[in-house]
Design a protein around this motif. Structure first.
Motif, PDB file in Angstrom:
ATOM      1  N   ILE A 196       0.861  -1.187   0.000  1.00 43.12           N
ATOM      2  CA  ILE A 196       0.000   0.000   0.000  1.00 43.12           C
ATOM      3  C   ILE A 196       0.894   1.232   0.000  1.00 43.12           C
ATOM      4  O   ILE A 196       1.728   1.385   0.893  1.00 43.12           O
ATOM      5  CB  ILE A 196      -0.920   0.016   1.235  1.00 43.12           C
ATOM      6  N   PRO A 197       0.813   2.101  -1.028  1.00 40.51           N
ATOM      7  CA  PRO A 197       1.719   3.249  -1.113  1.00 40.51           C
ATOM      8  C   PRO A 197       1.683   4.117   0.140  1.00 40.51           C
ATOM      9  O   PRO A 197       0.622   4.400   0.695  1.00 40.51           O
ATOM     10  CB  PRO A 197       1.196   4.020  -2.331  1.00 40.51           C
ATOM     11  N   LYS A 198       2.880   4.521   0.585  1.00 41.83           N
ATOM     12  CA  LYS A 198       3.022   5.446   1.697  1.00 41.83           C
ATOM     13  C   LYS A 198       3.715   6.707   1.200  1.00 41.83           C
ATOM     14  O   LYS A 198       4.616   6.639   0.362  1.00 41.83           O
ATOM     15  CB  LYS A 198       3.858   4.819   2.819  1.00 41.83           C
ATOM     16  N   VAL A 199       3.308   7.848   1.754  1.00 37.35           N
ATOM     17  CA  VAL A 199       3.914   9.123   1.397  1.00 37.35           C
ATOM     18  C   VAL A 199       4.979   9.470   2.435  1.00 37.35           C
ATOM     19  O   VAL A 199       4.731   9.411   3.638  1.00 37.35           O
ATOM     20  CB  VAL A 199       2.855  10.245   1.330  1.00 37.35           C
ATOM     21  N   VAL A 200       6.174   9.826   1.961  1.00 42.22           N
ATOM     22  CA  VAL A 200       7.241  10.225   2.876  1.00 42.22           C
ATOM     23  C   VAL A 200       6.804  11.507   3.583  1.00 42.22           C
ATOM     24  O   VAL A 200       6.412  12.478   2.927  1.00 42.22           O
ATOM     25  CB  VAL A 200       8.561  10.461   2.112  1.00 42.22           C
ATOM     26  N   PRO A 201       6.831  11.545   4.917  1.00 39.67           N
ATOM     27  CA  PRO A 201       6.316  12.711   5.660  1.00 39.67           C
ATOM     28  C   PRO A 201       7.097  13.994   5.375  1.00 39.67           C
ATOM     29  O   PRO A 201       8.231  13.969   4.911  1.00 39.67           O
ATOM     30  CB  PRO A 201       6.468  12.285   7.126  1.00 39.67           C
ATOM     31  N   GLU A 202       6.465  15.110   5.701  1.00 37.95           N
ATOM     32  CA  GLU A 202       7.078  16.419   5.539  1.00 37.95           C
ATOM     33  C   GLU A 202       8.393  16.496   6.310  1.00 37.95           C
ATOM     34  O   GLU A 202       8.453  16.140   7.484  1.00 37.95           O
ATOM     35  CB  GLU A 202       6.123  17.515   6.052  1.00 37.95           C
ATOM     36  N   GLY A 203       9.437  16.945   5.638  1.00 36.54           N
ATOM     37  CA  GLY A 203      10.736  17.136   6.276  1.00 36.54           C
ATOM     38  C   GLY A 203      11.550  15.870   6.478  1.00 36.54           C
ATOM     39  O   GLY A 203      12.656  15.925   7.033  1.00 36.54           O
ATOM     40  N   LYS A 204      11.026  14.735   6.010  1.00 33.79           N
ATOM     41  CA  LYS A 204      11.737  13.461   6.190  1.00 33.79           C
ATOM     42  C   LYS A 204      12.201  12.905   4.844  1.00 33.79           C
ATOM     43  O   LYS A 204      11.724  13.296   3.786  1.00 33.79           O
ATOM     44  CB  LYS A 204      10.817  12.439   6.862  1.00 33.79           C
ATOM     45  N   GLU A 215       8.504   3.684  -6.805  1.00 35.35           N
ATOM     46  CA  GLU A 215       8.203   5.071  -6.430  1.00 35.35           C
ATOM     47  C   GLU A 215       7.214   5.633  -7.423  1.00 35.35           C
ATOM     48  O   GLU A 215       7.386   5.505  -8.639  1.00 35.35           O
ATOM     49  CB  GLU A 215       9.485   5.905  -6.431  1.00 35.35           C
ATOM     50  N   GLY A 216       6.123   6.244  -6.920  1.00 35.34           N
ATOM     51  CA  GLY A 216       5.093   6.812  -7.780  1.00 35.34           C
ATOM     52  C   GLY A 216       3.717   6.345  -7.360  1.00 35.34           C
ATOM     53  O   GLY A 216       3.545   5.736  -6.295  1.00 35.34           O
ATOM     54  N   ASN A 217       2.731   6.617  -8.199  1.00 42.78           N
ATOM     55  CA  ASN A 217       1.361   6.207  -7.908  1.00 42.78           C
ATOM     56  C   ASN A 217       1.205   4.708  -8.097  1.00 42.78           C
ATOM     57  O   ASN A 217       1.895   4.095  -8.917  1.00 42.78           O
ATOM     58  CB  ASN A 217       0.379   6.946  -8.813  1.00 42.78           C
ATOM     59  N   TYR A 218       0.278   4.120  -7.354  1.00 47.14           N
ATOM     60  CA  TYR A 218       0.065   2.682  -7.430  1.00 47.14           C
ATOM     61  C   TYR A 218      -0.336   2.284  -8.842  1.00 47.14           C
ATOM     62  O   TYR A 218      -1.235   2.863  -9.460  1.00 47.14           O
ATOM     63  CB  TYR A 218      -1.033   2.257  -6.448  1.00 47.14           C
ATOM     64  N   GLY A 219       0.347   1.286  -9.378  1.00 47.65           N
ATOM     65  CA  GLY A 219       0.066   0.812 -10.723  1.00 47.65           C
ATOM     66  C   GLY A 219       0.673   1.659 -11.823  1.00 47.65           C
ATOM     67  O   GLY A 219       0.626   1.287 -12.991  1.00 47.65           O
ATOM     68  N   ASN A 220       1.254   2.799 -11.458  1.00 50.85           N
ATOM     69  CA  ASN A 220       1.873   3.679 -12.459  1.00 50.85           C
ATOM     70  C   ASN A 220       3.161   4.280 -11.890  1.00 50.85           C
ATOM     71  O   ASN A 220       3.280   5.493 -11.746  1.00 50.85           O
ATOM     72  CB  ASN A 220       0.893   4.775 -12.875  1.00 50.85           C
ATOM     73  N   GLY A 262       7.040  13.830   0.404  1.00 50.64           N
ATOM     74  CA  GLY A 262       5.997  13.947  -0.608  1.00 50.64           C
ATOM     75  C   GLY A 262       5.994  12.837  -1.632  1.00 50.64           C
ATOM     76  O   GLY A 262       4.988  12.647  -2.319  1.00 50.64           O
ATOM     77  N   GLN A 263       7.106  12.100  -1.766  1.00 48.09           N
ATOM     78  CA  GLN A 263       7.137  11.003  -2.727  1.00 48.09           C
ATOM     79  C   GLN A 263       6.383   9.792  -2.178  1.00 48.09           C
ATOM     80  O   GLN A 263       6.362   9.560  -0.965  1.00 48.09           O
ATOM     81  CB  GLN A 263       8.581  10.618  -3.054  1.00 48.09           C
ATOM     82  N   LYS A 264       5.788   9.024  -3.090  1.00 50.66           N
ATOM     83  CA  LYS A 264       5.058   7.823  -2.709  1.00 50.66           C
ATOM     84  C   LYS A 264       5.931   6.599  -2.964  1.00 50.66           C
ATOM     85  O   LYS A 264       6.557   6.499  -4.022  1.00 50.66           O
ATOM     86  CB  LYS A 264       3.760   7.685  -3.494  1.00 50.66           C
ATOM     87  N   VAL A 265       5.956   5.684  -2.004  1.00 50.68           N
ATOM     88  CA  VAL A 265       6.778   4.484  -2.120  1.00 50.68           C
ATOM     89  C   VAL A 265       5.937   3.264  -1.761  1.00 50.68           C
ATOM     90  O   VAL A 265       5.132   3.305  -0.822  1.00 50.68           O
ATOM     91  CB  VAL A 265       8.008   4.563  -1.194  1.00 50.68           C
ATOM     92  N   TYR A 266       6.133   2.187  -2.504  1.00 48.85           N
ATOM     93  CA  TYR A 266       5.463   0.926  -2.181  1.00 48.85           C
ATOM     94  C   TYR A 266       6.244  -0.219  -2.799  1.00 48.85           C
ATOM     95  O   TYR A 266       7.204   0.005  -3.549  1.00 48.85           O
ATOM     96  CB  TYR A 266       4.009   0.917  -2.666  1.00 48.85           C
ATOM     97  N   VAL A 267       5.864  -1.449  -2.459  1.00 49.00           N
ATOM     98  CA  VAL A 267       6.535  -2.615  -3.020  1.00 49.00           C
ATOM     99  C   VAL A 267       5.523  -3.439  -3.802  1.00 49.00           C
ATOM    100  O   VAL A 267       4.311  -3.331  -3.608  1.00 49.00           O
ATOM    101  CB  VAL A 267       7.208  -3.489  -1.937  1.00 49.00           C
ATOM    102  N   SER A 268       6.055  -4.270  -4.686  1.00 49.91           N
ATOM    103  CA  SER A 268       5.207  -5.123  -5.511  1.00 49.91           C
ATOM    104  C   SER A 268       6.018  -6.338  -5.916  1.00 49.91           C
ATOM    105  O   SER A 268       7.104  -6.581  -5.394  1.00 49.91           O
ATOM    106  CB  SER A 268       4.714  -4.331  -6.730  1.00 49.91           C
TER     107      SER A 268
END
Length: 319
Positions: A27-35, A76-81, A139-145
């Motif tokens: 499930i994509p997670k967004v890197v928190p502000e300042g991290k 890295e990016g939106n799920y499925g894209n 702000g970047q989205k990260v997930y595994v597949s």
């Protein structure tokens, strides 16, 4: 007393370490502000693989238990894209005690991207291919597949310079998104100079073959096709959007799509329509000129065509 202090210090250290480790799942997670979340080499992390990784004979199993051990995919990016994908190469793979059957510890020696080719390991050592570290910023989205169900990242604070770069990029993306917002422009009349039909089904002459005009009633969400025999086909318009390359795209009807590319008063239009008989596609490509017209002009054009057809006059609108 010394024993209590030792227990306290050990507990504090373990808690501190756990705060620096982030588990990323499918499930994509967004890197928190300042991290920033970092994939590192030469440091032990935990991974969880899917159940097929333990079944001999499939790709995930062969990757995981190869030499070196290969772990994919970190995206890295939106799920499925995703916009980028990474894998880990490791010489170590150990079953992690007191966990489920799918959790292992590894110490990555290289982080590779989509351009990595296994054959390069014939000429180079595992430590010299790929990257030593990859960071994902706020702000970047990260997930595994793929073969992975989770992987650990190291979390740390962004530097001031990284924060400035990230904020600038965020502002640029916001401006870009604003520039791509769709704004209604009124009514457009496309007079077709060339039309080509690629497909066996012309919808029984319901306006697809021999197109002469297209009217786009932007504010009323109507997309109207007119062919040489005076057949008028009316679609509703949905999901209007501007694209980056100077194009607009509409959903027309329930299943179809129109894409418009502009250059001055010229327009290139692509229509993709569904065959209802076999659920295939028909593609129509159109060159034409485009002009803005009023609601009254639209009504006049449609009324003239309807009257001509009703009276049985020559309705070949190409003349």
């Amino acid at each position: 007393m010394k024993y209590l202090i030792l227990v306290f210090l050990l507990t504090f250290c373990l808690k501190g370490n756990s705060q620096n480790l982030i588990t990323v799942t499918q499930i994509p997670k967004v890197v928190p502000e300042g991290k920033k979340w970092i994939l590192k080499t030469n440091q032990k992390i935990l991974i969880e693989v899917n159940n097929s990784s333990l079944i001999a004979g499939n790709r995930c199993h062969s990757y995981l238990f190869s030499s070196p051990h290969i772990v994919t995919a970190i995206l890295e990016g939106n799920y499925g894209n995703p916009v980028a994908g990474y894998g880990l190469l490791s010489k170590t793979l150990e079953k992690e005690p007191y966990t489920n059957d799918y959790t292992y510890s590894i110490t990555p020696l290289s982080i590779v991207d989509n351009n990595f080719n296994l054959s390069s390991l014939k000429d180079y050592s595992i430590e010299t291919v790929g990257e030593r570290q990859v960071a994902f910023m706020s702000g970047q989205k990260v997930y595994v597949s793929g073969c992975l169900t989770s992987v650990q990242f190291f979390e740390s604070n962004m530097t001031q310079n990284e924060l400035q770069i990230a904020n600038q990029k965020k502002s640029e993306l916001e401006l870009k998104a604003k520039s791509l917002e769709y704004k209604p422009v009124g009514n457009r009349l496309v007079t077709i100079t060339k039309s080509s039909l690629n497909g066996k089904d012309d919808w029984e002459n319901r306006g697809i073959t021999g197109l002469t005009k297209v009217i786009i009633r932007d504010k009323k969400d109507e997309f109207i096709l007119i062919n040489a025999k005076g057949v008028i086909t009316n679609y509703g318009i949905g999901n209007k959007k501007n694209l980056e390359n100077g194009q607009q795209e509409f959903e027309i009807g329930r299943f179809d799509r129109a894409t418009l590319t502009f250059k001055d008063d010229q327009v290139i239009m692509s229509l993709r329509t569904v065959h209802h008989k076999d659920m295939g596609y028909t593609d129509v490509y159109i060159d034409g000129t485009i002009e803005l017209i009023s609601d009254e002009d639209v009504d006049i054009i449609l009324k003239q065509i309807q009257q001509s057809v009703k009276k049985g006059l020559n309705t070949d609108l190409r003349n």
